[in-house]
Design a protein around this motif. Structure first.
Motif, PDB file in Angstrom:
ATOM      1  N   ARG A 103      41.499 -77.102  -5.729  1.00 41.04           N
ATOM      2  CA  ARG A 103      42.295 -75.829  -5.064  1.00 41.04           C
ATOM      3  C   ARG A 103      40.537 -75.561  -4.445  1.00 41.04           C
ATOM      4  O   ARG A 103      40.425 -73.991  -3.975  1.00 41.04           O
ATOM      5  CB  ARG A 103      41.712 -74.386  -6.285  1.00 41.04           C
ATOM      6  CG  ARG A 103      43.263 -74.879  -7.285  1.00 41.04           C
ATOM      7  CD  ARG A 103      42.800 -74.399  -8.821  1.00 41.04           C
ATOM      8  NE  ARG A 103      44.477 -73.323  -9.016  1.00 41.04           N
ATOM      9  CZ  ARG A 103      44.559 -74.314  -9.980  1.00 41.04           C
ATOM     10  NH1 ARG A 103      44.705 -75.537 -10.406  1.00 41.04           N
ATOM     11  NH2 ARG A 103      45.909 -74.348 -10.779  1.00 41.04           N
ATOM     12  N   ASN A 104      40.376 -75.652  -4.275  1.00 38.08           N
ATOM     13  CA  ASN A 104      39.026 -75.853  -2.541  1.00 38.08           C
ATOM     14  C   ASN A 104      38.177 -74.862  -3.323  1.00 38.08           C
ATOM     15  O   ASN A 104      37.375 -74.440  -2.624  1.00 38.08           O
ATOM     16  CB  ASN A 104      39.182 -75.211  -1.328  1.00 38.08           C
ATOM     17  CG  ASN A 104      38.988 -75.108  -0.744  1.00 38.08           C
ATOM     18  OD1 ASN A 104      37.972 -75.638  -0.196  1.00 38.08           O
ATOM     19  ND2 ASN A 104      39.359 -74.573   0.778  1.00 38.08           N
ATOM     20  N   CYS A 105      37.686 -74.917  -4.196  1.00 39.52           N
ATOM     21  CA  CYS A 105      36.264 -74.454  -5.557  1.00 39.52           C
ATOM     22  C   CYS A 105      35.061 -74.656  -4.686  1.00 39.52           C
ATOM     23  O   CYS A 105      34.631 -75.864  -4.743  1.00 39.52           O
ATOM     24  CB  CYS A 105      36.355 -74.091  -6.479  1.00 39.52           C
ATOM     25  SG  CYS A 105      35.566 -73.303  -7.439  1.00 39.52           S
ATOM     26  N   THR A 106      34.534 -74.147  -3.857  1.00 38.67           N
ATOM     27  CA  THR A 106      32.853 -74.923  -2.764  1.00 38.67           C
ATOM     28  C   THR A 106      32.454 -75.180  -4.219  1.00 38.67           C
ATOM     29  O   THR A 106      31.145 -75.503  -3.539  1.00 38.67           O
ATOM     30  CB  THR A 106      32.883 -73.502  -1.662  1.00 38.67           C
ATOM     31  OG1 THR A 106      33.958 -72.694  -1.150  1.00 38.67           O
ATOM     32  CG2 THR A 106      31.644 -74.065  -1.035  1.00 38.67           C
ATOM     33  N   ASP A 128      37.569 -71.627   5.008  1.00 36.34           N
ATOM     34  CA  ASP A 128      36.349 -72.206   5.275  1.00 36.34           C
ATOM     35  C   ASP A 128      35.246 -71.020   4.636  1.00 36.34           C
ATOM     36  O   ASP A 128      34.716 -71.462   4.926  1.00 36.34           O
ATOM     37  CB  ASP A 128      35.549 -72.276   6.563  1.00 36.34           C
ATOM     38  CG  ASP A 128      36.096 -71.482   7.509  1.00 36.34           C
ATOM     39  OD1 ASP A 128      36.831 -69.741   7.305  1.00 36.34           O
ATOM     40  OD2 ASP A 128      35.894 -71.489   8.742  1.00 36.34           O
ATOM     41  N   LEU A 129      36.111 -70.013   4.084  1.00 34.10           N
ATOM     42  CA  LEU A 129      35.383 -68.710   3.675  1.00 34.10           C
ATOM     43  C   LEU A 129      34.755 -69.767   1.863  1.00 34.10           C
ATOM     44  O   LEU A 129      35.610 -69.839   1.432  1.00 34.10           O
ATOM     45  CB  LEU A 129      35.435 -67.684   3.961  1.00 34.10           C
ATOM     46  CG  LEU A 129      35.043 -66.380   2.932  1.00 34.10           C
ATOM     47  CD1 LEU A 129      33.720 -66.247   3.504  1.00 34.10           C
ATOM     48  CD2 LEU A 129      35.866 -65.490   2.733  1.00 34.10           C
ATOM     49  N   PRO A 130      33.205 -69.768   1.855  1.00 31.07           N
ATOM     50  CA  PRO A 130      33.135 -70.161   0.582  1.00 31.07           C
ATOM     51  C   PRO A 130      33.373 -69.430  -0.490  1.00 31.07           C
ATOM     52  O   PRO A 130      33.677 -67.929  -0.876  1.00 31.07           O
ATOM     53  CB  PRO A 130      31.195 -70.384   0.249  1.00 31.07           C
ATOM     54  CG  PRO A 130      31.133 -70.156   2.275  1.00 31.07           C
ATOM     55  CD  PRO A 130      32.130 -69.431   2.889  1.00 31.07           C
ATOM     56  N   VAL A 131      34.599 -70.001  -1.510  1.00 34.75           N
ATOM     57  CA  VAL A 131      34.728 -69.468  -2.718  1.00 34.75           C
ATOM     58  C   VAL A 131      34.269 -70.292  -3.859  1.00 34.75           C
ATOM     59  O   VAL A 131      34.814 -71.083  -3.525  1.00 34.75           O
ATOM     60  CB  VAL A 131      35.821 -68.853  -2.813  1.00 34.75           C
ATOM     61  CG1 VAL A 131      36.730 -67.907  -3.837  1.00 34.75           C
ATOM     62  CG2 VAL A 131      36.317 -67.771  -1.668  1.00 34.75           C
ATOM     63  N   GLY A 132      33.845 -69.820  -4.312  1.00 32.79           N
ATOM     64  CA  GLY A 132      32.938 -70.311  -5.955  1.00 32.79           C
ATOM     65  C   GLY A 132      32.908 -69.579  -7.253  1.00 32.79           C
ATOM     66  O   GLY A 132      33.838 -68.259  -6.823  1.00 32.79           O
TER      67      GLY A 132
END
Length: 365
Positions: A256-259, A224-228
């Motif tokens: 890949r869960n890119c925020t 849940d840590l935003p990683v963009g």
């Protein structure tokens, strides 16, 4: 109600508004260590009322610095120095803080901008650069060394270690720098990547290493840590990286869960022909947002509050980022909120500064 001053959620992080302070290189570190300049610079921007503040592009290894004076996060010393600065900032501001993790690749080993921009050779105190292929940025630059498998593994690990340090620092958002002609962008573009192994040639191969780095960071920090990521959506050079390839890349990142994707452009080639003008990159952010659904940040000559509001209201982006405009006017969010009839957070020490016409500009508390 102003959309610019409405909240947005990125992973576990809620932003109070959609004004983002872009990462802006300061070239004022001491062997990668943050200094009193960073305390002053980040400290006063943290009082701006923006929704998110980026620390400048931060090198994950000494060889990845653009200049000898770049900020870094590759050792206990660099981590401790940044910890000290952030403690001062957080004492007086609740602003969420992001970091942009970077490696300059073949664009490393250059002087600070105000000292001239020519490549620094090893003989003159520079260092050997690395890249996907042994192609220099400028013809007269010392050619970089093409990375082998061991070099790629080392750099992947450098990004992961820096991300873990960022998490230890309590930073709220991580952004991977894959724009402006730096290392990960160099892998993406066929102008700088002429490899004939699994990291070059086809679009799938050219995307492979940047995606491996993103995957490695995403695995190393909480889900849940935003990683963009910041990308250059086009090289502005015929035959180079372009918006269609950027959309293909964005779709891989989406899996890949890119925020979020921070959409810039250019920087890879001296032959670029950029049609600079107000909001000249916004259409690129709009296409990526519409074709992938990933939240985007629009950046590039966004200077007017009504302009920023229109970008968001028309669905072209989810956030807007300011760089030079914020340096020129560090209270831009205050002035924008006043113009748009919104409110911002401000330190209590500045509470009496509200003009009579905007007596409800500052949020209580």
């Amino acid at each position: 109600m102003s959309i610019l001053f409405s909240s947005i959620t990125l992973g576990r992080q809620v932003l109070d508004n959609r004004v983002v302070i872009s990462p802006m290189c300061q070239y004022s570190a001491d062997e990668g260590r943050a200094t009193d300049w960073h305390r002053i610079h980040l400290g006063h921007l943290a009082l701006s009322g923006a929704g998110l503040m980026f620390i400048e592009a931060t090198a994950v290894a000494p060889e990845g610095r653009i200049s000898p004076d770049d900020l870094g996060l590759w050792s206990d010393d660099t981590e401790a120095a940044l910890t000290d600065v952030l403690q001062s900032v957080r004492k007086y501001s609740p602003i969420p803080i992001a970091i942009q993790l970077a490696h300059a690749g073949r664009k490393a080993s250059t002087p600070v901008p105000w000292a001239g921009g020519e490549f620094i050779t090893v003989a003159n105190g520079g260092w050997q650069t690395v890249a996907p292929s042994a192609l220099p940025y400028e013809t007269d630059d010392t050619p970089p060394i093409a990375l082998d498998e061991a070099g790629l593994a080392r750099i992947r690990n450098d990004f992961v270690t820096a991300a873990q340090r960022a998490q230890r620092l309590g930073l709220n958002v991580i952004e991977l720098h894959a724009a402006h002609g730096y290392l990960l962008h160099q892998f993406l573009s066929p102008l700088s990547n002429t490899r004939n192994d699994r990291y070059g040639g086809t679009l799938e191969n050219r995307m492979r290493f940047p995606l491996e780095v993103f995957d490695a960071i995403r695995t190393a920090v909480p889900d849940d840590l935003p990683v963009g990521i910041r990308i250059s959506a086009t090289d502005w050079v015929d035959g180079g990286w372009d918006i269609d390839q950027s959309i293909a890349f964005a779709k891989e990142l989406q899996r890949r869960n890119c925020t979020f994707i921070d959409v810039s452009s250019g920087g890879l080639s001296p032959q670029q022909n950029i049609p600079v003008g107000p909001g000249y990159q916004v259409a690129l952010a709009e296409r990526i947002r519409h074709e992938t659904g990933i939240p985007t940040i629009a950046v590039g000559l966004i200077t007017d509050p009504e302009q920023a509001e229109t970008i968001l209201a028309s669905g072209q982006a989810d956030m807007v980022a300011l760089a030079r405009g914020m340096l020129y006017d560090p209270r831009w969010p205050w002035h924008a909120a006043a113009q748009l009839g919104a409110q911002v957070h401000a330190p209590k020490q500045y509470g009496r500064s509200q003009p009579r016409a905007y007596k409800d500009l500052f949020k209580p508390g």
